[in-house]
Design a protein around this motif. Structure first.
Motif, mmCIF file in Angstrom:
data_model
loop_
_atom_site.group_PDB
_atom_site.id
_atom_site.type_symbol
_atom_site.label_atom_id
_atom_site.label_comp_id
_atom_site.label_asym_id
_atom_site.label_seq_id
_atom_site.Cartn_x
_atom_site.Cartn_y
_atom_site.Cartn_z
ATOM 1 N N GLN A 124 0.814 -1.217 0.000
ATOM 2 C CA GLN A 124 0.000 0.000 0.000
ATOM 3 C C GLN A 124 0.851 1.273 0.000
ATOM 4 O O GLN A 124 0.410 2.315 -0.482
ATOM 5 N N ASN A 125 2.070 1.168 0.540
ATOM 6 C CA ASN A 125 2.972 2.332 0.587
ATOM 7 C C ASN A 125 4.368 1.917 0.123
ATOM 8 O O ASN A 125 5.322 1.914 0.913
ATOM 9 N N THR A 127 6.653 3.355 -1.613
ATOM 10 C CA THR A 127 7.712 4.359 -1.618
ATOM 11 C C THR A 127 7.954 4.971 -0.241
ATOM 12 O O THR A 127 8.900 5.734 -0.066
ATOM 13 N N LYS A 128 7.136 4.616 0.723
ATOM 14 C CA LYS A 128 7.271 5.168 2.070
ATOM 15 C C LYS A 128 8.044 4.201 2.949
ATOM 16 O O LYS A 128 7.788 3.006 2.949
ATOM 17 N N SER A 134 3.805 0.981 11.487
ATOM 18 C CA SER A 134 3.067 0.456 10.334
ATOM 19 C C SER A 134 2.456 -0.903 10.637
ATOM 20 O O SER A 134 1.453 -1.301 10.033
#
Length: 243
Positions: A124-125, A127-128, A134
């Motif tokens: 879902q993320n 690039t984070k 999380s």
């Protein structure tokens, strides 16, 4: 010669560091921190297993960083250290599986709802940078089964990332060589440039027009690949002279 007069670049031949942006380092940081907390909350601090698990988790993280720093001078050292990180995580994976199996607890199937939910956090993320927060829904659980299973999923993710990293390092080493090869190539290029500079400083004047001559290399004909002096005003003047 003043530093600003030098045309040579004596910086690093190969980049190093930057490990904090590696996804493998980010995930193993979560694994390390969560393992320390797991051992504090769910294991007897006097157990030798605690030291082994914490050291394995630490090794998985620290060797990625050390390998990245070593990349400037040794591709082989970097590759060896990343493999050590991979082996340490395998050891830690067995410890968590042993913990659940010996207590008769369920190890999540990789296709289970829970395991897929853990994997979806990363997708879902992409690039984070992931953090322990999380995965707080599992890592902050008071049930050690949830914590251990989440960590098993994260170790599988880290191992997948490290396998990709190892393949990339192997490919680069085969195609580009290591530090020694790069250093030798840099030295040869430097010596060649110094030789050309020395020769250029002795350039004669064109026998036809008197202009300075430049060092050139014949591209074709019986003298192909040999050097000669050619008029710097070519093609206006076609004066030439043997070296």
């Amino acid at each position: 010669m003043k530093p600003e007069d030098s045309s040579q670049d004596f910086g690093k031949l190969r980049p190093s560091g930057g490990y904090r942006t590696l996804r493998s380092f980010q995930v193993t940081t979560i694994i390390y921190d969560a393992t320390v907390q797991f051992c504090e909350h769910f294991l007897d601090g006097r157990s030798r297993t605690v030291d082994q698990m914490v050291q394995a988790a630490r090794s998985g993280r620290q060797n990625i960083a050390e390998g990245s720093r070593a990349s400037a001078t040794s591709s082989q050292t970097e590759l060896r250290l990343v493999n050590v990180a991979r082996a340490s995580l395998d050891e830690l994976l067995l410890d968590y599986e042993d913990y659940l199996r010996q207590r008769g607890k369920l190890i999540w199937d990789k296709n289970s709802t829970q395991a897929r939910a853990v994997r979806e956090v990363a997708s879902q993320n992409p690039t984070k940078a992931p953090t322990s927060a999380s995965y707080a829904v599992w890592l902050a659980s008071k049930d050690p089964v949830n914590v251990a299973n989440c960590l098993i999923c994260l170790i599988h993710q880290a191992n997948y990332l490290l396998d990709q990293q190892i393949r990339s390092l192997e490919k680069n080493f085969i195609e580009e060589g290591g530090y020694s090869e790069a250093l030798a190539a840099k030295r040869m290029a430097y010596r060649s440039s110094q030789k050309n500079t020395s020769q250029e400083s002795k350039a004669p004047s064109c026998p036809i027009c008197g202009a300075p001559m430049s060092l050139r290399t014949a591209r074709k004909g019986p003298q192909a690949n040999t050097q000669f002096w050619g008029c710097s005003t070519f093609p206006k003047c076609k004066g030439s002279q043997k070296i």
